[in-house]
Design an enzyme around this catalytic site. Sequence first.
Site, PDB file in Angstrom:
ATOM      1  N   LYS B  79       0.847  -1.204   0.000  1.00 39.74           N
ATOM      2  CA  LYS B  79       0.000   0.000   0.000  1.00 39.74           C
ATOM      3  C   LYS B  79       0.880   1.250   0.000  1.00 39.74           C
ATOM      4  O   LYS B  79       1.914   1.283   0.678  1.00 39.74           O
ATOM      5  CB  LYS B  79      -0.913  -0.033   1.236  1.00 39.74           C
ATOM      6  CG  LYS B  79      -1.994   1.038   1.254  1.00 39.74           C
ATOM      7  CD  LYS B  79      -2.892   0.912   2.495  1.00 39.74           C
ATOM      8  CE  LYS B  79      -4.039   1.936   2.465  1.00 39.74           C
ATOM      9  NZ  LYS B  79      -4.919   1.845   3.652  1.00 39.74           N
ATOM     10  N   SER B 159     -10.059   2.130   2.537  1.00 38.77           N
ATOM     11  CA  SER B 159      -9.082   2.828   1.731  1.00 38.77           C
ATOM     12  C   SER B 159      -8.078   1.910   1.023  1.00 38.77           C
ATOM     13  O   SER B 159      -7.459   2.334   0.060  1.00 38.77           O
ATOM     14  CB  SER B 159      -8.300   3.809   2.602  1.00 38.77           C
ATOM     15  OG  SER B 159      -7.472   3.131   3.524  1.00 38.77           O
ATOM     16  N   SER B 183     -10.590  -0.026   6.778  1.00 42.14           N
ATOM     17  CA  SER B 183      -9.898   0.073   5.491  1.00 42.14           C
ATOM     18  C   SER B 183      -9.213  -1.202   5.005  1.00 42.14           C
ATOM     19  O   SER B 183      -8.744  -1.244   3.872  1.00 42.14           O
ATOM     20  CB  SER B 183      -8.863   1.191   5.531  1.00 42.14           C
ATOM     21  OG  SER B 183      -9.489   2.438   5.442  1.00 42.14           O
TER      22      SER B 183
END
Lengths: 95, 493
Positions: B79, B159, B183
């Site tokens: 990420k 997210s 998320s």
Amino acid sequence: MSVDLPTVKRVAHLARIKLSDEETEGLREELNAILGFVEQLGEVDVTGVEPMTSVTAMRLKARQDEVTDGGKVDDIVANAPASEDHYFLVPKVVE
Amino acid sequence: MTDLTSLTIAEIGDGLSAKKFSALELTGAYVSAIEAANDALNAYVAVTADKALEMAKASDQRIAKDEAGPLEGVPLGIKDLFCTEGVHAQAGSHVLDGFKPHYESTVTANLWADGAVMLGKLNMDEFAMGSSNETSYYGPVISPWRSKGSNAQLVPGGSSGGSAAAVSARLCAGATATDTGGSIRQPAAFTGTVGIKPTYGRCSRWGIIAFASSLDQAGPIARTVKDAAILLKSMASIDPKDSTSADREVPDFPAAVGQSVKGMKIGIPKEYRVEGMPADIEALWQKGIEWYRAAGAEIVDVSLPHTKYALPAYYIVAPAEASSNLARYDGVRYGLRVEGDDIIDMYEKTRAAGFGREVKRRIMIGTYVLSAGYYDAYYLKAQKVRTLIKRDFEEVFEAGVDAILTPATPSAAFGVADEDMNADPVKMYLNDVFTVTVNMAGLPGIAVPAGLDGKGLPLGLQLIGRPFDEAGLFKAAHVIEDAAGSFPPEKWW
């Protein structure tokens, strides 16, 4: 509690974000929607309840007071938009 | 030979040690898959193909010398929130334009030390603020999933939308992700993948770009429960560089997968039955209960009375912490700078140009609730409510419940640029209604794919565990996986 335009402008300045007039009005509506949503916390009786300070039962760790890192000036300024002689450059702040 | 990108992490380990393929071949297969898919899915914001191939070669050398680590040669996506030395790390934001850290986050350093290979950086909502991956400066991630008979683009959730989409679409064997309000678990549920948010303190936060420090936790998204367990074992560590890192040895998580749940007590909280919840989700929840009964677990009804206050309390605590954490983006030390008449004007113009709409909104909320005269009414009150939310869970666990079973999300994935969600920020926030309680209480939570809805879209169930009992969650999650099977999307890209 409802937020008005001068308050949005004041908060934006505190947060150091420049807003256009259009954005200010949009944010006023959105902030009021969000504040309206969180208003329901008023229903909760918190008499005698301690505010949370740590989510897990642990003491904040302490370590020996000694130098463990350093000598990385080049690394520190490497990503700066403007730097000179290992200093960050900013616009003039004193007259 | 089967497509190398379809192998699980456990199978990769076996294949590499049996010399069925090399780490270089495996990484090469993923690099090709990314090249072929990324224009359509936008899951990666930076592909580090050369670095990946080099790391894979080094893995092959270690395998030849019999020095393979637990993740040797396993190609992972990272990420964009994780600092990776010399590699793009911008948290999906324009304000960190061009930022390449000169250090490595503890979590990613742990993965490389165990032999993993980095494929690149994954798209995400800007500063992890969002539930659809649409707030990214790099544009939305498109889900590999589509409704039956439709070509409409769906969101992968957020997210960690890039992480979930990449794992689901076979563009990495597993991915790192982070979870502040849901998320990891919400995008995992939307894409038919497994995602675990460990207990607060299990993974070091050092080198992870901060959103809300008292809630942020890193965890993996993977294709199977076993893979998630393998990844978490490597990601977790005791780290002197993070003062909130827990001083607890990391258990052998993979060993828990496949253990019997006989005698385990699974709690069903009545407060998670919300108005307007699709019948498919309610039915799946019931199915989950039956799977546990069949596996010998005991089902008990429990109550978590403050559940409905978790989301409003979160929307005070998280923006407050974010407004403080994001004060550092001022155009001085890194990232974007927009020149101004004086230093204040420079700050204000830089932040106006660098932050997207959702981030500005949250910084504004946070600044407002922390401003003079409002602190007690908002922040202090929210932290008291948080104590009550945590107490609800403590009482349930003290009564002997081992894990709590809930739906992971109140709906399946929705469309990109959904009008309802965009018109009302609170509607988007409601995506996290079942996951956010877990962050507020610091507990571990895992989302496991459990079935498809009427439109053929994945739905997930969530298990919430006692503090530091991730092993119990892996054990319990495997029951769902065993009964429900796995959910690869049909390839259209």
